[in-house]
Design a protein around this motif. Sequence first.
Motif, PDB file in Angstrom:
ATOM      1  N   LEU A   1       0.834  -1.204   0.000  1.00 25.12           N
ATOM      2  CA  LEU A   1       0.000   0.000   0.000  1.00 25.12           C
ATOM      3  C   LEU A   1       0.867   1.251   0.000  1.00 25.12           C
ATOM      4  CD1 LEU A   1      -2.956  -0.750   2.454  1.00 25.12           C
ATOM      5  CD2 LEU A   1      -2.620  -1.438   0.087  1.00 25.12           C
ATOM      6  N   ASN A   2       1.942   1.243   0.777  1.00 25.48           N
ATOM      7  CA  ASN A   2       2.828   2.401   0.815  1.00 25.48           C
ATOM      8  C   ASN A   2       3.517   2.630  -0.523  1.00 25.48           C
ATOM      9  OD1 ASN A   2       2.123   2.542   3.496  1.00 25.48           O
ATOM     10  ND2 ASN A   2       3.971   1.516   4.219  1.00 25.48           N
ATOM     11  N   THR A   3       3.861   1.539  -1.194  1.00 26.33           N
ATOM     12  CA  THR A   3       4.470   1.654  -2.522  1.00 26.33           C
ATOM     13  C   THR A   3       3.494   2.295  -3.505  1.00 26.33           C
ATOM     14  OG1 THR A   3       5.863  -0.290  -2.119  1.00 26.33           O
ATOM     15  CG2 THR A   3       5.506   0.341  -4.414  1.00 26.33           C
ATOM     16  N   ALA A   4       2.236   1.863  -3.464  1.00 21.55           N
ATOM     17  CA  ALA A   4       1.215   2.436  -4.343  1.00 21.55           C
ATOM     18  C   ALA A   4       0.981   3.913  -4.009  1.00 21.55           C
ATOM     19  CB  ALA A   4      -0.085   1.653  -4.218  1.00 21.55           C
ATOM     20  N   PHE A   5       0.866   4.218  -2.729  1.00 16.72           N
ATOM     21  CA  PHE A   5       0.640   5.590  -2.254  1.00 16.72           C
ATOM     22  C   PHE A   5       1.760   6.516  -2.731  1.00 16.72           C
ATOM     23  CE2 PHE A   5      -1.207   8.294   1.204  1.00 16.72           C
ATOM     24  CZ  PHE A   5      -0.248   9.302   1.237  1.00 16.72           C
ATOM     25  N   THR A   6       2.991   6.138  -2.391  1.00 17.77           N
ATOM     26  CA  THR A   6       4.136   6.999  -2.692  1.00 17.77           C
ATOM     27  C   THR A   6       4.362   7.126  -4.193  1.00 17.77           C
ATOM     28  OG1 THR A   6       5.149   6.325  -0.606  1.00 17.77           O
ATOM     29  CG2 THR A   6       6.581   7.390  -2.215  1.00 17.77           C
ATOM     30  N   GLY A   7       4.167   6.031  -4.920  1.00 18.92           N
ATOM     31  CA  GLY A   7       4.331   6.089  -6.376  1.00 18.92           C
ATOM     32  C   GLY A   7       3.340   7.035  -7.018  1.00 18.92           C
ATOM     33  N   ALA A   8       2.091   7.006  -6.562  1.00 23.10           N
ATOM     34  CA  ALA A   8       1.068   7.885  -7.128  1.00 23.10           C
ATOM     35  C   ALA A   8       1.364   9.341  -6.826  1.00 23.10           C
ATOM     36  CB  ALA A   8      -0.304   7.495  -6.588  1.00 23.10           C
ATOM     37  N   VAL A   9       1.797   9.626  -5.596  1.00 27.43           N
ATOM     38  CA  VAL A   9       2.139  11.010  -5.226  1.00 27.43           C
ATOM     39  C   VAL A   9       3.348  11.486  -6.029  1.00 27.43           C
ATOM     40  CG1 VAL A   9       2.980  12.492  -3.363  1.00 27.43           C
ATOM     41  CG2 VAL A   9       1.155  10.846  -2.918  1.00 27.43           C
ATOM     42  N   ARG A  10       4.356  10.636  -6.149  1.00 24.96           N
ATOM     43  CA  ARG A  10       5.561  11.012  -6.882  1.00 24.96           C
ATOM     44  C   ARG A  10       5.237  11.298  -8.349  1.00 24.96           C
ATOM     45  NH1 ARG A  10       8.525   6.857  -5.583  1.00 24.96           N
ATOM     46  NH2 ARG A  10       9.626   7.894  -3.870  1.00 24.96           N
ATOM     47  N   ASP A  11       4.428  10.442  -8.970  1.00 22.76           N
ATOM     48  CA  ASP A  11       4.066  10.643 -10.369  1.00 22.76           C
ATOM     49  C   ASP A  11       3.285  11.940 -10.558  1.00 22.76           C
ATOM     50  OD1 ASP A  11       5.304   8.279 -10.999  1.00 22.76           O
ATOM     51  OD2 ASP A  11       3.452   7.116 -11.188  1.00 22.76           O
ATOM     52  N   PHE A  12       2.352  12.187  -9.636  1.00 19.30           N
ATOM     53  CA  PHE A  12       1.533  13.397  -9.755  1.00 19.30           C
ATOM     54  C   PHE A  12       2.398  14.651  -9.651  1.00 19.30           C
ATOM     55  CE2 PHE A  12      -1.101  16.881  -8.484  1.00 19.30           C
ATOM     56  CZ  PHE A  12      -2.327  16.664  -9.091  1.00 19.30           C
ATOM     57  N   LEU A  13       3.272  14.687  -8.658  1.00 19.66           N
ATOM     58  CA  LEU A  13       4.082  15.895  -8.440  1.00 19.66           C
ATOM     59  C   LEU A  13       5.179  16.046  -9.486  1.00 19.66           C
ATOM     60  CD1 LEU A  13       4.336  15.913  -4.556  1.00 19.66           C
ATOM     61  CD2 LEU A  13       2.867  17.299  -6.025  1.00 19.66           C
ATOM     62  N   THR A  14       5.593  14.949 -10.097  1.00 14.87           N
ATOM     63  CA  THR A  14       6.546  15.053 -11.207  1.00 14.87           C
ATOM     64  C   THR A  14       5.874  15.698 -12.406  1.00 14.87           C
ATOM     65  OG1 THR A  14       7.771  13.093 -10.470  1.00 14.87           O
ATOM     66  CG2 THR A  14       8.011  13.729 -12.784  1.00 14.87           C
ATOM     67  N   THR A  15       4.617  15.329 -12.647  1.00 13.48           N
ATOM     68  CA  THR A  15       3.859  15.891 -13.766  1.00 13.48           C
ATOM     69  C   THR A  15       3.415  17.320 -13.482  1.00 13.48           C
ATOM     70  OG1 THR A  15       3.056  13.691 -14.319  1.00 13.48           O
ATOM     71  CG2 THR A  15       1.844  15.547 -15.251  1.00 13.48           C
ATOM     72  N   ASP A  16       3.038  17.577 -12.243  1.00 16.26           N
ATOM     73  CA  ASP A  16       2.521  18.900 -11.863  1.00 16.26           C
ATOM     74  C   ASP A  16       3.219  19.369 -10.590  1.00 16.26           C
ATOM     75  OD1 ASP A  16       1.086  21.179 -11.451  1.00 16.26           O
ATOM     76  OD2 ASP A  16      -0.883  20.229 -11.384  1.00 16.26           O
ATOM     77  N   PRO A  17       4.489  19.805 -10.712  1.00 16.11           N
ATOM     78  CA  PRO A  17       5.288  20.140  -9.527  1.00 16.11           C
ATOM     79  C   PRO A  17       4.820  21.387  -8.789  1.00 16.11           C
ATOM     80  CG  PRO A  17       6.484  20.718 -11.519  1.00 16.11           C
ATOM     81  CD  PRO A  17       5.263  19.965 -11.958  1.00 16.11           C
ATOM     82  N   HIS A  18       3.922  22.156  -9.374  1.00 14.76           N
ATOM     83  CA  HIS A  18       3.476  23.398  -8.737  1.00 14.76           C
ATOM     84  C   HIS A  18       2.231  23.205  -7.874  1.00 14.76           C
ATOM     85  CE1 HIS A  18       6.463  25.476 -11.086  1.00 14.76           C
ATOM     86  NE2 HIS A  18       5.939  25.018 -12.220  1.00 14.76           N
TER      87      HIS A  18
END
Length: 280
Positions: free
Chosen positions: A237-254
């Motif tokens: 679950l933590n892997t899924a959580f962190t991966g989704a947050v990382r992908d989102f902020l990489t795409t939209d860092p602002h």
Amino acid sequence: MPLVRTGDLVTEARAQGTGLAAFNVITLEHAEAIAAGAERAGRPAVLQISENAVKFHGGLTAIAAATAAVARASRAPLALHLDHVESAELLRLAHTEGFGSVMFDASKLEYGENVKATAEAVRWGRQRGIWIEAELGKVGGKDGEPPLDAHAPGVRTDPAEAAAYVADTSVDALAVAVGSSHAMTERTASLDHTLIAALRDAVPVPLVLHGSSGVPDTEIRAAVTAGMTKINVGTALNTAFTGAVRDFLTTDPHTVDPRKYLTRAREAMTTTVTEFLNLL
């Protein structure tokens, strides 16, 4: 619906020859994802809060109340479990905070002290209707512990010792070391299915697999067939959580509104929960 007791769900799963998944809760989003995934799969599940998560939140009351509220609002049969409890004080809070089960972890103690402490926890739990799980063997990988080879000599649970341990402590379920490890981020663990079957035959109580996030699907299925019942899942679950947050902020860092990326994280965890439940 009302909370269901972990022991009842484990008993039912064992009778049916299926596995019961227990997922670790760290944040409110974890609890919401577990409930949503259980509803999608049409399966029961256990929401479990570890002693490390309690320390992270600075106490049990808030995260327990939030998790219980999510579980009660769900249409799925859900239980509340306190996991890897080493503190006697935290064990005693389980009753006042509405938990139906506790994994009392005295595995760091010498065998005799482990038996003594666990038997006392079981006596306490029996008086309050609380189902007690314990651990025998060394399932490494927990926070703050040195690395441990899951295949090293002396690490795995011995069936004869397990039989004596269950008889001397009267625990309701036994977590055993059979080749998995906590906190694995890759699903490469290889389990000893012959040992699982021997442990199943040696003890009268359900077996629990910790560290299931690192176990491939085929290995989990085979483990359930061999005799495992309660399947603990946390790091996935933590892997899924962190991966989704990382992908989102990489795409939209602002982005600064946490609701935007936490929505993605919760959905990613929901998918992971659904997949594990369908697997079982």
